[in-house]
Scaffold this motif. Structure first.
Motif, PDB file in Angstrom:
ATOM      1  N   ARG A  58     -25.941 -69.599  59.777  1.00 47.70           N
ATOM      2  CA  ARG A  58     -25.628 -68.176  59.852  1.00 47.70           C
ATOM      3  C   ARG A  58     -26.259 -67.603  61.106  1.00 47.70           C
ATOM      4  O   ARG A  58     -27.396 -67.938  61.438  1.00 47.70           O
ATOM      5  CB  ARG A  58     -26.136 -67.433  58.616  1.00 47.70           C
ATOM      6  CG  ARG A  58     -25.765 -65.950  58.615  1.00 47.70           C
ATOM      7  CD  ARG A  58     -26.098 -65.291  57.285  1.00 47.70           C
ATOM      8  NE  ARG A  58     -25.684 -63.891  57.271  1.00 47.70           N
ATOM      9  CZ  ARG A  58     -24.442 -63.473  57.024  1.00 47.70           C
ATOM     10  NH1 ARG A  58     -23.495 -64.363  56.771  1.00 47.70           N
ATOM     11  NH2 ARG A  58     -24.129 -62.195  57.031  1.00 47.70           N
ATOM     12  N   TYR A  59     -25.507 -66.736  61.784  1.00 47.15           N
ATOM     13  CA  TYR A  59     -26.038 -66.127  62.990  1.00 47.15           C
ATOM     14  C   TYR A  59     -25.955 -64.608  62.885  1.00 47.15           C
ATOM     15  O   TYR A  59     -25.013 -64.062  62.321  1.00 47.15           O
ATOM     16  CB  TYR A  59     -25.276 -66.584  64.239  1.00 47.15           C
ATOM     17  CG  TYR A  59     -25.909 -66.066  65.514  1.00 47.15           C
ATOM     18  CD1 TYR A  59     -27.113 -66.583  65.964  1.00 47.15           C
ATOM     19  CD2 TYR A  59     -25.318 -65.032  66.233  1.00 47.15           C
ATOM     20  CE1 TYR A  59     -27.717 -66.093  67.109  1.00 47.15           C
ATOM     21  CE2 TYR A  59     -25.906 -64.538  67.383  1.00 47.15           C
ATOM     22  CZ  TYR A  59     -27.106 -65.065  67.814  1.00 47.15           C
ATOM     23  OH  TYR A  59     -27.711 -64.567  68.945  1.00 47.15           O
ATOM     24  N   GLY A  60     -26.956 -63.942  63.449  1.00 48.19           N
ATOM     25  CA  GLY A  60     -27.019 -62.487  63.459  1.00 48.19           C
ATOM     26  C   GLY A  60     -28.419 -62.040  63.829  1.00 48.19           C
ATOM     27  O   GLY A  60     -29.249 -62.838  64.282  1.00 48.19           O
ATOM     28  N   ARG A 134     -20.552 -61.148  68.013  1.00 45.62           N
ATOM     29  CA  ARG A 134     -19.671 -60.879  66.875  1.00 45.62           C
ATOM     30  C   ARG A 134     -19.701 -62.001  65.841  1.00 45.62           C
ATOM     31  O   ARG A 134     -19.256 -61.817  64.708  1.00 45.62           O
ATOM     32  CB  ARG A 134     -18.224 -60.718  67.362  1.00 45.62           C
ATOM     33  CG  ARG A 134     -17.945 -59.414  68.086  1.00 45.62           C
ATOM     34  CD  ARG A 134     -16.493 -59.333  68.517  1.00 45.62           C
ATOM     35  NE  ARG A 134     -16.183 -58.046  69.124  1.00 45.62           N
ATOM     36  CZ  ARG A 134     -15.811 -56.962  68.455  1.00 45.62           C
ATOM     37  NH1 ARG A 134     -15.704 -57.024  67.143  1.00 45.62           N
ATOM     38  NH2 ARG A 134     -15.545 -55.838  69.080  1.00 45.62           N
ATOM     39  N   GLU A 136     -20.556 -64.792  63.029  1.00 53.39           N
ATOM     40  CA  GLU A 136     -21.372 -64.909  61.818  1.00 53.39           C
ATOM     41  C   GLU A 136     -22.003 -66.286  61.720  1.00 53.39           C
ATOM     42  O   GLU A 136     -22.950 -66.475  60.951  1.00 53.39           O
ATOM     43  CB  GLU A 136     -20.522 -64.619  60.582  1.00 53.39           C
ATOM     44  CG  GLU A 136     -20.017 -63.177  60.523  1.00 53.39           C
ATOM     45  CD  GLU A 136     -19.244 -62.892  59.257  1.00 53.39           C
ATOM     46  OE1 GLU A 136     -19.025 -63.851  58.466  1.00 53.39           O
ATOM     47  OE2 GLU A 136     -18.858 -61.734  59.038  1.00 53.39           O
ATOM     48  N   MET A 137     -21.485 -67.244  62.494  1.00 57.53           N
ATOM     49  CA  MET A 137     -22.090 -68.563  62.581  1.00 57.53           C
ATOM     50  C   MET A 137     -21.611 -69.224  63.874  1.00 57.53           C
ATOM     51  O   MET A 137     -20.647 -68.767  64.507  1.00 57.53           O
ATOM     52  CB  MET A 137     -21.757 -69.423  61.360  1.00 57.53           C
ATOM     53  CG  MET A 137     -20.285 -69.752  61.183  1.00 57.53           C
ATOM     54  SD  MET A 137     -19.981 -70.711  59.674  1.00 57.53           S
ATOM     55  CE  MET A 137     -20.934 -72.195  60.003  1.00 57.53           C
ATOM     56  N   GLY A 598     -16.187 -57.020  63.101  1.00 61.88           N
ATOM     57  CA  GLY A 598     -15.817 -58.404  62.840  1.00 61.88           C
ATOM     58  C   GLY A 598     -15.251 -59.098  64.055  1.00 61.88           C
ATOM     59  O   GLY A 598     -15.525 -58.744  65.198  1.00 61.88           O
TER      60      GLY A 598
END
Length: 724
Positions: A58-60, A134, A136-137, A598
């Motif tokens: 997961r990225y953020g 942008r 999410e992974m 998104g």
């Protein structure tokens, strides 16, 4: 200007320096200069590896925070066990150089911050940055090939994205601050390594910092000298130079009034001859530039390895960290992986020779050490290699044909300044007839190379000669020998072999990517050579030569900095601030699309003039605002972006998508609906580029509702209507 963002980035640099000193200290063997210089690059590498590893789940912002916390916690644990290393002169000097370099580049980027498509790859770099932000992974979606992961090294942009998330900095500002921060890190790290291998550290630090951060190739200085010659002599000199380089006679004789910073990077035909100041002034947040701190970190660790005995446990820690850096560099700039592993092997071999080991034993040890480093690099890089490299177009090694090789004049213009400086610093007048005969033989051999068309090898051979001379004069300081041998070897590689690929013609990329790192290695070597020159007796003639060569290499800096100051607009770090003025018809739609959440998909005219069933009225493709502004400036992926995708995917997969995009705009509603669903398109962009490519063949009208209209752009709904 965005001062809060600048302050935040400066605080990040201070924290990285404080944390990095504790992490690097066990590796440096008491060398305060290496500890100061490698602190920030190794923290950046650690942040990158952690963000990359965690981001595959997961990225953020949370991922970036955890990735940043890991080196802090490790440094705290190490400081508790070993004690925090005290500050000293090395830290103050490296910090001052970092600050000076950062302020210089901050001014240049603030005066010319624009992210545009002309003259570089800012659209690629900014599109990658925004796509990562942008995501999410990982890997992020390719902004120019919707639905597929990036097939390009994106590690450098990932580090900038993670810092931007931590500090809550707008992407267009983070883009330019990333350039500033990387430049300051490169110059300060180069200064620290130069000081570490110098007998006079301060002189070495300043010399290496200036050579890496401000010097250019010889061509800007040669232009000024040619322009000062009288008419007949001027033409006689200019014509052979023009015939051997990418320059023309009119530009060679134009003088300072016609100076253009861009031309200094186009000396050798068929490739790019970049040096750091050009790269950072041009302002692309590009892979070969973002990877420079890691190359320098590996160089500094290789210097530490040279000083470490085989029996010390620290040696294996050094080998392990260099291997990890090589693996991370595969994600940042894959071209540099062999360079880092080569430095590891070269350091091992020079150390073994210095210990007077037998050849077989030395080779066995070096192979073992490089093997361990390679395995660690492969473990780190494997996920990227499997998702970002495997399955792409074939790449093969090829022998460089004679017509493609660099001419002697072009090589001297591109890299001859280093050979001149090495010769001036290390030349010793022979005292016996035998010595004079050797010197005459060397001159004759170089002349023969020139005569048979291999004059380009004269520069690397002179670097090798300088390395041997330094080894003889300073056997206890092999670091400069390593730098000169590495630089000379890298200069020779594109004259012998190159990588055949679809991404660029001929040896374009091979010579470009390798040459960019040559500047780091040889630039760092200038510092200790300068310190050596200043300490010699009877040095007047050689000092004059070195000063003359240095002056020629420094002509570019004041001209390009002065040009930015004279031509610059209002100071800002927002790379999209001038979009409304430069492209008023497109700017409102870009702003609206940027605000959509998104990572949906947009379709716009493909970034190529290739059109199987029609004609395209656009020009300057793909390097213009008419080529995929929606995807590049928002990070929302498009179905078929710039034609660079041919190099990543192959000709047929790219052209299949180009045909699909053409059918979406010009086909019947049924075909359009099928293709929109196939590529999961939410937005259909119709702007100036689409009207130039398709004209009155565009069939989108009543079958698709309009969800945004502004300027010269209308955005229609795709498979699902997004809230406007």
């Amino acid at each position: 200007m965005e001062w809060l963002s600048v302050v935040g980035w400066m605080l990040f640099a201070v924290v990285a320096f404080v944390v990095g000193r504790a992490l690097v200290d066990p590796l440096c063997g008491g060398d305060r200069w290496l500890r100061a210089g490698l602190a920030i690059p190794l923290v950046l590498a650690g942040l990158g590896v952690a963000s990359y590893s965690l981001g595959m789940v997961r990225y953020g912002r949370g991922t970036a925070a955890v990735a940043a916390a890991l080196p802090i916690l490790l440094a705290a644990a190490m400081s508790r066990r070993r004690g925090y290393p005290s500050l000293g002169r090395a830290d103050h000097t490296v910090g001052a150089i970092f600050l000076i370099a950062g302020v210089l580049m901050l001014m240049l980027r603030a005066l010319d911050p624009t992210i545009d498509a002309i003259g570089g790859e800012k659209f690629l770099d900014y599109g990658l940055l925004r796509s990562i932000l942008r995501a999410e992974m990982l890997p992020p979606t390719d902004p120019w090939f919707a639905g597929e992961g990036v097939r390009y090294y994106y590690g450098g942009q990932l580090v900038v994205a993670s810092i931007a998330l931590l500090l809550d900095v707008h992407p267009a500002v983070a883009f330019n601050l990333g350039v500033v921060f990387t430049y300051a890190t490169v110059v300060a790290t180069a200064a620290a390594i130069g000081a570490s291998v110098s007998v006079r550290p301060i002189a070495g630090a300043i010399g290496s910092a200036v050579a890496v951060g401000l010097a250019s190739n010889l061509m800007p200085g040669i232009r000024l000298l040619v322009g000062m010659l009288p008419g007949p002599l001027q033409r006689a000199v200019a014509h052979p130079i023009a015939a051997a380089t990418s320059y023309d006679v009119s530009y060679l004789t134009g003088g300072a009034s016609e100076f253009f910073y861009w031309r200094a990077s186009r000396v050798i035909p068929g490739t790019i001859t970049e040096f750091p100041l050009f790269a950072f002034r041009n302002g692309d947040l590009h892979a070969h530039m973002l990877g420079m701190p890691t190359v320098l970190a590996a160089t500094g660790l290789a210097v530490a390895l040279l000083r470490t005995d085989p029996g010390q446990r620290r040696r294996w820690w050094l080998i392990g960290v260099v291997g990890l850096l090589a693996g991370w560099q595969a994600v940042q700039n894959t071209w540099d992986v062999p360079i880092i592993l080569g430095l590891l092997g070269l350091a091992g071999m020079l150390g073994a020779v210095g210990e007077r080991r037998r050849l077989l034993a030395a080779v066995r040890r070096v192979v073992t050490e490089v093997g361990v480093g390679t395995v660690l690099a492969a473990l780190v890089a494997m996920p990227f290699l499997l998702t970002g490299i495997a399955g792409g177009p074939a790449r093969t090694l090829a022998v460089v044909p004679g017509a493609m090789r660099t001419t002697g004049i072009a090589m001297v213009g591109g890299y001859g300044g280093f050979a001149l400086f090495v010769g001036a610093a290390l030349f010793r007048r022979p005292r016996a007839q035998q010595g004079w005969m050797k010197l005459i033989g060397l001159a004759g051999g170089l002349s023969m190379l020139w005569a048979v068309g291999w004059g380009a090898l004269a520069v690397p051979l002179l670097l090798f000669g300088g390395a041997l001379m330094w080894w003889r004069l300073n056997p206890d300081r092999p670091g400069v020998t390593m730098l000169l041998v590495a630089g000379g070897t890298l200069l020779m590689v594109p004259e012998v072999v190159y990588l055949q690929e679809l991404a660029a013609p001929g040896r374009f990329n091979t010579a470009f990517k390798i040459g960019a790192q040559v500047w780091l290695l040889l630039g760092v070597a200038i510092g200790p050579l300068l310190a050596h020159l200043l300490g010699r007796s009877h040095r007047r003639m050689m000092t004059v030569m070195a000063i003359a060569g240095g002056a020629i290499m420094l002509v570019y800096a004041p001209l390009t900095v002065g040009g930015v100051i004279l031509d610059g607009g209002p100071m800002t770090l927002d790379g999209t601030a001038q979009l409304a003025e430069a492209a008023p018809g497109v700017a409102p739609a870009v702003t609206w699309l940027s605000e959509q959440p998104g990572q949906p998909t947009v379709v716009e005219a493909p970034g190529t003039r290739w059109y199987a069933d029609g004609t395209d009225g656009r020009d300057r493709l793909p390097y213009s605002m008419q080529s995929n502004p929606a995807a590049s400036l928002t990070g929302i992926p498009t179905v078929a972006g710039w034609s660079h995708e041919v190099g990543y995917r192959g000709i047929d997969p790219y052209r299949m998508r180009v045909r699909a995009v053409d059918a979406i705009y010009t086909g019947d509603p049924a075909d359009r609906t099928r293709l929109l669903e196939q590529y999961d398109v939410q937005y259909i962009w119709v702007g100036p580029a689409e009207r130039l490519r398709y004209g009155d063949q565009i069939t989108i009208d009543e079958d698709r509702p309009v969800i945004h209209a502004g300027g010269e752009v209308v955005i229609y709904a795709g498979v699902t209507r997004q809230p406007g």
